[in-house]
Design a protein around this motif. Structure first.
Motif, PDB file in Angstrom:
ATOM      1  N   LEU A  61      41.193  44.743  44.248  1.00  0.00           N
ATOM      2  CA  LEU A  61      41.019  45.327  42.922  1.00  0.00           C
ATOM      3  C   LEU A  61      40.818  44.258  41.849  1.00  0.00           C
ATOM      4  CD1 LEU A  61      43.822  48.057  43.056  1.00  0.00           C
ATOM      5  CD2 LEU A  61      41.350  48.480  43.029  1.00  0.00           C
ATOM      6  N   MET A  62      41.428  43.103  42.042  1.00  0.00           N
ATOM      7  CA  MET A  62      41.373  42.043  41.036  1.00  0.00           C
ATOM      8  C   MET A  62      40.054  41.283  41.045  1.00  0.00           C
ATOM      9  SD  MET A  62      43.044  40.480  38.602  1.00  0.00           S
ATOM     10  CE  MET A  62      44.810  40.753  38.801  1.00  0.00           C
ATOM     11  N   ARG A 217      43.482  34.554  38.777  1.00  0.00           N
ATOM     12  CA  ARG A 217      44.524  34.894  39.731  1.00  0.00           C
ATOM     13  C   ARG A 217      44.036  34.805  41.182  1.00  0.00           C
ATOM     14  NH1 ARG A 217      48.527  37.613  36.582  1.00  0.00           N
ATOM     15  NH2 ARG A 217      48.251  36.726  34.497  1.00  0.00           N
ATOM     16  N   THR A 218      42.715  34.776  41.394  1.00  0.00           N
ATOM     17  CA  THR A 218      42.170  34.717  42.749  1.00  0.00           C
ATOM     18  C   THR A 218      41.190  33.554  42.855  1.00  0.00           C
ATOM     19  OG1 THR A 218      40.217  36.105  42.351  1.00  0.00           O
ATOM     20  CG2 THR A 218      42.292  37.237  42.870  1.00  0.00           C
ATOM     21  N   VAL A 219      40.865  33.163  44.089  1.00  0.00           N
ATOM     22  CA  VAL A 219      39.866  32.109  44.297  1.00  0.00           C
ATOM     23  C   VAL A 219      38.463  32.683  44.293  1.00  0.00           C
ATOM     24  CG1 VAL A 219      41.500  30.754  45.665  1.00  0.00           C
ATOM     25  CG2 VAL A 219      39.909  32.290  46.828  1.00  0.00           C
ATOM     26  N   GLY A 220      38.334  34.006  44.334  1.00  0.00           N
ATOM     27  CA  GLY A 220      37.031  34.651  44.361  1.00  0.00           C
ATOM     28  C   GLY A 220      36.965  35.707  45.447  1.00  0.00           C
ATOM     29  N   PRO A 221      35.752  36.109  45.844  1.00  0.00           N
ATOM     30  CA  PRO A 221      35.586  37.184  46.831  1.00  0.00           C
ATOM     31  C   PRO A 221      36.339  36.966  48.134  1.00  0.00           C
ATOM     32  CG  PRO A 221      33.494  36.712  45.777  1.00  0.00           C
ATOM     33  CD  PRO A 221      34.452  35.675  45.284  1.00  0.00           C
ATOM     34  N   ALA A 222      36.565  35.725  48.513  1.00  0.00           N
ATOM     35  CA  ALA A 222      37.279  35.462  49.763  1.00  0.00           C
ATOM     36  C   ALA A 222      38.692  36.034  49.741  1.00  0.00           C
ATOM     37  CB  ALA A 222      37.334  33.957  50.035  1.00  0.00           C
TER      38      ALA A 222
END
Length: 264
Positions: A61-62, A217-222
């Motif tokens: 979701l993020m 908050r995330t590194v991306g699609p991975a």
């Protein structure tokens, strides 16, 4: 009227709150003639908590929210002003401890300060009043301006907008202070996941700003397929992302945002 309704909807927009309420209703029904339904609801809430907390759902979701606007590339052109949205300070704890206390969104402040130091020509407006609903927490702008001063920004460049309680009020009250002129460049600093909703609201308010996303908050699609080792971490991520998706929908339906899912 919009503020209390938004806070109430915000409570149930958090999956962890909704699932917990479901479980409590189930427990209450177990003492009635609807005990079978109650057991089903209680079991369902436990399973849902596990899914929301351990599965990659929160990251899935993020990621779309954070990928919507790319990182800002500074081309060196003059900047008239920088708008920093509240949400990075904890005003009640700051007041109690006599120190500026930052939370998980601290980069809204630190990245904005670094940006302002690179552009000494820019005015800096921090927008954030008291976001408390049931009890007051104090203005977010008070500790925010203190921190900006401690990081080296002079008073004459700083303005605190201390009335806003949500993103809609951020846009309206900040525009009234900034009074942007045609052709001026204003940058908007907020968390990457919050940028789509913020940009939609500022566009609706007629305040043209360029996005300066921070607090990734995330590194991306991975990360969309990466589960969580802690239920607490997963629930927090899921809650944060879902609140934004619900906010995007509600703001669009109520005419507070220019688009359902704003893009560059």
């Amino acid at each position: 009227m919009f503020f209390p309704v938004s806070k109430l909807l915000g409570f149930f927009a958090l999956p962890s709150n909704a699932v917990m309420v479901l479980g409590l209703v189930g427990l209450a029904l177990m003492a009635t003639r609807f005990a079978r339904l109650g057991r089903g609801l209680a079991v369902a809430s436990l399973v849902l908590l596990a899914v929301l907390g351990w599965s990659p759902l929160g990251n899935a979701l993020m990621v779309p929210l954070e990928e919507r606007f790319p990182p800002f590339r500074d081309d060196g052109r003059p900047i008239a002003g920088i708008v920093i949205l509240g949400g990075a300070t904890t005003p009640d704890v700051s007041a109690a401890r006599g120190e500026v206390v930052l939370n998980e969104a601290a980069e809204r402040m630190t990245a904005a300060a670094a940006l302002a130091l690179r552009h000494p020509e820019a005015r800096v407006i921090h927008s954030g009043g008291d976001p408390g609903f049931l009890y007051g927490e104090g203005s977010e702008s008070v500790p925010a301006l203190r921190l900006l001063r401690e990081l080296g920004l002079p008073d004459e460049r700083l303005v605190g907008e201390d009335r806003s309680r949500n993103t809609v009020e951020n846009a309206l009250f900040t525009k009234a202070i900034a009074r942007p002129k045609s052709g001026e460049r204003w940058l908007l600093v907020t968390s990457a996941y919050h940028m789509p909703r913020a940009i939609g609201v500022f566009r609706r308010a007629g305040f043209a700003v360029e996005p300066y996303p921070v607090d990734w908050r995330t590194v991306g699609p991975a990360d969309a397929l990466r589960p969580f080792a802690s239920i607490g971490d997963g629930l927090r991520r899921t809650d944060t992302a879902m609140r934004e998706w619900v906010g995007l929908l509600v703001y669009w339906l109520t005419g507070k945002s220019s688009e359902l899912f704003p893009a560059p």
